[in-house]
Design a protein around this motif. Structure first.
Motif, PDB file in Angstrom:
ATOM      1  N   MET A   1      58.642  -9.824 140.890  1.00 34.37           N
ATOM      2  CA  MET A   1      57.979  -8.918 141.794  1.00 34.37           C
ATOM      3  C   MET A   1      58.644  -7.541 141.786  1.00 34.37           C
ATOM      4  N   ASN A   2      59.935  -7.534 141.554  1.00 35.22           N
ATOM      5  CA  ASN A   2      60.684  -6.282 141.540  1.00 35.22           C
ATOM      6  C   ASN A   2      60.220  -5.374 140.407  1.00 35.22           C
ATOM      7  N   LEU A   3      59.843  -5.938 139.274  1.00 36.01           N
ATOM      8  CA  LEU A   3      59.361  -5.157 138.139  1.00 36.01           C
ATOM      9  C   LEU A   3      58.078  -4.416 138.496  1.00 36.01           C
ATOM     10  N   PHE A   4      57.138  -5.089 139.151  1.00 33.61           N
ATOM     11  CA  PHE A   4      55.887  -4.451 139.548  1.00 33.61           C
ATOM     12  C   PHE A   4      56.125  -3.354 140.577  1.00 33.61           C
ATOM     13  N   GLU A   5      57.051  -3.574 141.482  1.00 30.75           N
ATOM     14  CA  GLU A   5      57.367  -2.548 142.470  1.00 30.75           C
ATOM     15  C   GLU A   5      57.951  -1.312 141.800  1.00 30.75           C
ATOM     16  N   ASN A   6      58.801  -1.520 140.801  1.00 30.14           N
ATOM     17  CA  ASN A   6      59.381  -0.383 140.084  1.00 30.14           C
ATOM     18  C   ASN A   6      58.305   0.396 139.332  1.00 30.14           C
ATOM     19  N   ILE A   7      57.364  -0.308 138.759  1.00 25.60           N
ATOM     20  CA  ILE A   7      56.278   0.368 138.030  1.00 25.60           C
ATOM     21  C   ILE A   7      55.426   1.184 138.998  1.00 25.60           C
ATOM     22  N   PHE A   8      55.080   0.608 140.142  1.00 23.72           N
ATOM     23  CA  PHE A   8      54.232   1.315 141.095  1.00 23.72           C
ATOM     24  C   PHE A   8      54.934   2.506 141.732  1.00 23.72           C
ATOM     25  N   HIS A   9      56.247   2.455 141.829  1.00 24.49           N
ATOM     26  CA  HIS A   9      56.984   3.561 142.440  1.00 24.49           C
ATOM     27  C   HIS A   9      57.412   4.609 141.412  1.00 24.49           C
ATOM     28  N   ASN A  10      57.264   4.321 140.129  1.00 23.60           N
ATOM     29  CA  ASN A  10      57.633   5.282 139.096  1.00 23.60           C
ATOM     30  C   ASN A  10      56.415   6.159 138.804  1.00 23.60           C
ATOM     31  N   GLN A  11      56.532   7.426 139.136  1.00 23.42           N
ATOM     32  CA  GLN A  11      55.388   8.334 139.023  1.00 23.42           C
ATOM     33  C   GLN A  11      54.980   8.530 137.558  1.00 23.42           C
ATOM     34  N   PHE A  12      55.936   8.605 136.655  1.00 27.21           N
ATOM     35  CA  PHE A  12      55.619   8.796 135.238  1.00 27.21           C
ATOM     36  C   PHE A  12      54.838   7.606 134.689  1.00 27.21           C
ATOM     37  N   LEU A  13      55.281   6.391 134.984  1.00 32.21           N
ATOM     38  CA  LEU A  13      54.581   5.206 134.483  1.00 32.21           C
ATOM     39  C   LEU A  13      53.181   5.088 135.067  1.00 32.21           C
ATOM     40  N   MET A  14      53.032   5.391 136.338  1.00 25.68           N
ATOM     41  CA  MET A  14      51.703   5.328 136.950  1.00 25.68           C
ATOM     42  C   MET A  14      50.773   6.375 136.345  1.00 25.68           C
ATOM     43  N   THR A  15      51.307   7.567 136.094  1.00 27.30           N
ATOM     44  CA  THR A  15      50.501   8.605 135.462  1.00 27.30           C
ATOM     45  C   THR A  15      50.070   8.158 134.073  1.00 27.30           C
ATOM     46  N   PHE A  16      50.983   7.562 133.325  1.00 25.99           N
ATOM     47  CA  PHE A  16      50.681   7.069 131.983  1.00 25.99           C
ATOM     48  C   PHE A  16      49.621   5.966 132.030  1.00 25.99           C
ATOM     49  N   LEU A  17      49.743   5.039 132.959  1.00 27.13           N
ATOM     50  CA  LEU A  17      48.765   3.944 133.056  1.00 27.13           C
ATOM     51  C   LEU A  17      47.378   4.466 133.424  1.00 27.13           C
ATOM     52  N   ILE A  18      47.319   5.356 134.402  1.00 21.63           N
ATOM     53  CA  ILE A  18      46.024   5.895 134.812  1.00 21.63           C
ATOM     54  C   ILE A  18      45.405   6.718 133.694  1.00 21.63           C
TER      55      ILE A  18
END
Length: 56
Positions: A1-18
């Motif tokens: 669960m910690n991995l998903f939280e880190n992804i959602f809180h990382n602005q660069f990764l979220m920008t890349f995914l979107i």
């Protein structure tokens, strides 16, 4: 669960995914549209040539 939280809180990764959700289908759509256009253009050209040189 910690991995998903880190992804959602990382602005660069979220920008890349979107961005990938928008860009990848765009590339696929553009490629398919270009193939369709080229195929229709070749068919149109063949039709024009066949009018110039009708088969006996």
């Amino acid at each position: 669960m910690n991995l998903f939280e880190n992804i959602f809180h990382n602005q660069f990764l979220m920008t890349f995914l979107i961005a990938s959700i928008w860009i990848v289908p765009g590339f696929v759509f553009t490629r398919m549209t270009n193939k369709k256009f080229k195929r229709r253009e070749l068919a149109r050209q063949a039709k024009r040539v066949s009018k110039l040189y009708p088969s006996s």
